[in-house]
Design an enzyme around this catalytic site. Sequence first.
Site, PDB file in Angstrom:
ATOM      1  N   CYS A 162      63.866  48.391  19.149  1.00  0.00           N
ATOM      2  CA  CYS A 162      62.767  47.521  19.547  1.00  0.00           C
ATOM      3  C   CYS A 162      61.761  48.274  20.422  1.00  0.00           C
ATOM      4  O   CYS A 162      61.234  49.301  20.016  1.00  0.00           O
ATOM      5  CB  CYS A 162      63.332  46.278  20.237  1.00  0.00           C
ATOM      6  SG  CYS A 162      62.246  44.854  20.244  1.00  0.00           S
ATOM      7  N   HIS A 163      61.491  47.778  21.632  1.00  0.00           N
ATOM      8  CA  HIS A 163      60.502  48.394  22.526  1.00  0.00           C
ATOM      9  C   HIS A 163      61.037  49.630  23.251  1.00  0.00           C
ATOM     10  O   HIS A 163      60.291  50.279  23.980  1.00  0.00           O
ATOM     11  CB  HIS A 163      60.010  47.370  23.551  1.00  0.00           C
ATOM     12  CG  HIS A 163      59.117  46.320  22.975  1.00  0.00           C
ATOM     13  ND1 HIS A 163      59.612  45.234  22.273  1.00  0.00           N
ATOM     14  CD2 HIS A 163      57.773  46.204  22.974  1.00  0.00           C
ATOM     15  CE1 HIS A 163      58.600  44.488  21.885  1.00  0.00           C
ATOM     16  NE2 HIS A 163      57.474  45.042  22.279  1.00  0.00           N
ATOM     17  N   ALA A 164      62.312  49.973  23.072  1.00  0.00           N
ATOM     18  CA  ALA A 164      62.900  51.126  23.763  1.00  0.00           C
ATOM     19  C   ALA A 164      62.177  52.426  23.439  1.00  0.00           C
ATOM     20  O   ALA A 164      62.237  53.380  24.216  1.00  0.00           O
ATOM     21  CB  ALA A 164      64.379  51.253  23.417  1.00  0.00           C
ATOM     22  N   ALA A 165      61.465  52.465  22.322  1.00  0.00           N
ATOM     23  CA  ALA A 165      60.737  53.685  21.957  1.00  0.00           C
ATOM     24  C   ALA A 165      59.677  54.055  22.995  1.00  0.00           C
ATOM     25  O   ALA A 165      59.275  55.214  23.069  1.00  0.00           O
ATOM     26  CB  ALA A 165      60.104  53.537  20.576  1.00  0.00           C
ATOM     27  N   TRP A 166      59.234  53.098  23.797  1.00  0.00           N
ATOM     28  CA  TRP A 166      58.282  53.439  24.870  1.00  0.00           C
ATOM     29  C   TRP A 166      58.871  54.490  25.806  1.00  0.00           C
ATOM     30  O   TRP A 166      58.169  55.389  26.268  1.00  0.00           O
ATOM     31  CB  TRP A 166      57.917  52.207  25.687  1.00  0.00           C
ATOM     32  CG  TRP A 166      56.667  51.507  25.256  1.00  0.00           C
ATOM     33  CD1 TRP A 166      55.615  52.028  24.559  1.00  0.00           C
ATOM     34  CD2 TRP A 166      56.340  50.150  25.524  1.00  0.00           C
ATOM     35  NE1 TRP A 166      54.662  51.070  24.369  1.00  0.00           N
ATOM     36  CE2 TRP A 166      55.081  49.895  24.944  1.00  0.00           C
ATOM     37  CE3 TRP A 166      56.993  49.117  26.184  1.00  0.00           C
ATOM     38  CZ2 TRP A 166      54.452  48.665  25.024  1.00  0.00           C
ATOM     39  CZ3 TRP A 166      56.371  47.893  26.262  1.00  0.00           C
ATOM     40  CH2 TRP A 166      55.113  47.671  25.687  1.00  0.00           C
TER      41      TRP A 166
END
Length: 190
Positions: free
Chosen positions: A106-110
């Site tokens: 999910c948003h962990a790629a940030w």
Amino acid sequence: MRIAFLAAPKGVEQVELTEPWQAVTDAGGEPVLVSTKAGEIQAFHHLDRADVFPVQEVVGEVSAEHFDGLVLPGGVANPDFLRMNDQAVAFVKGFFERGRPVAAICHAAWTLVEADVVRGRVLTSYPSLRTDIRNAGGDWVDEQVVVCDRGPNALITSRKPGDLKPFCEAFLKEFTAAGLLADPTAEPPD
């Protein structure tokens, strides 16, 4: 083997923490909750408070060398807090420097973008991060799960909570291939 789960003190999407955690436990691994502060983390169901979980290790007191792999759960606020913490970013980067597998959903790629580890890699994420990933030199694709070996380690990524089953299957397969978890299909020793 010890698998780090990195989460900020608040904002992690609970299901993206608990389902991969259970998958590691079921595969015979030791999941370890790592955060930027001691105490507990506050998980969320989207924007609503969910459960709290005890922190086992604190970044700055441990490093990637203490673990065999890393799982980065998402949630919108979680990786935003992590990418603003130099020690958390260095912790993540350490897994890439040591060639250890990393799984992010999910948003962990940030956090991966902030650690400058997506350049030349193929990955997926929640769709709103595609421009950030491309601007950081990554090749963003819209797929349930992506396993990229174009770098020093295996990088396993998924888009959202609805992808958790294939995400867990993929990272368990990669962690097993790296010798971190027992192969569930192997014959028991005599």
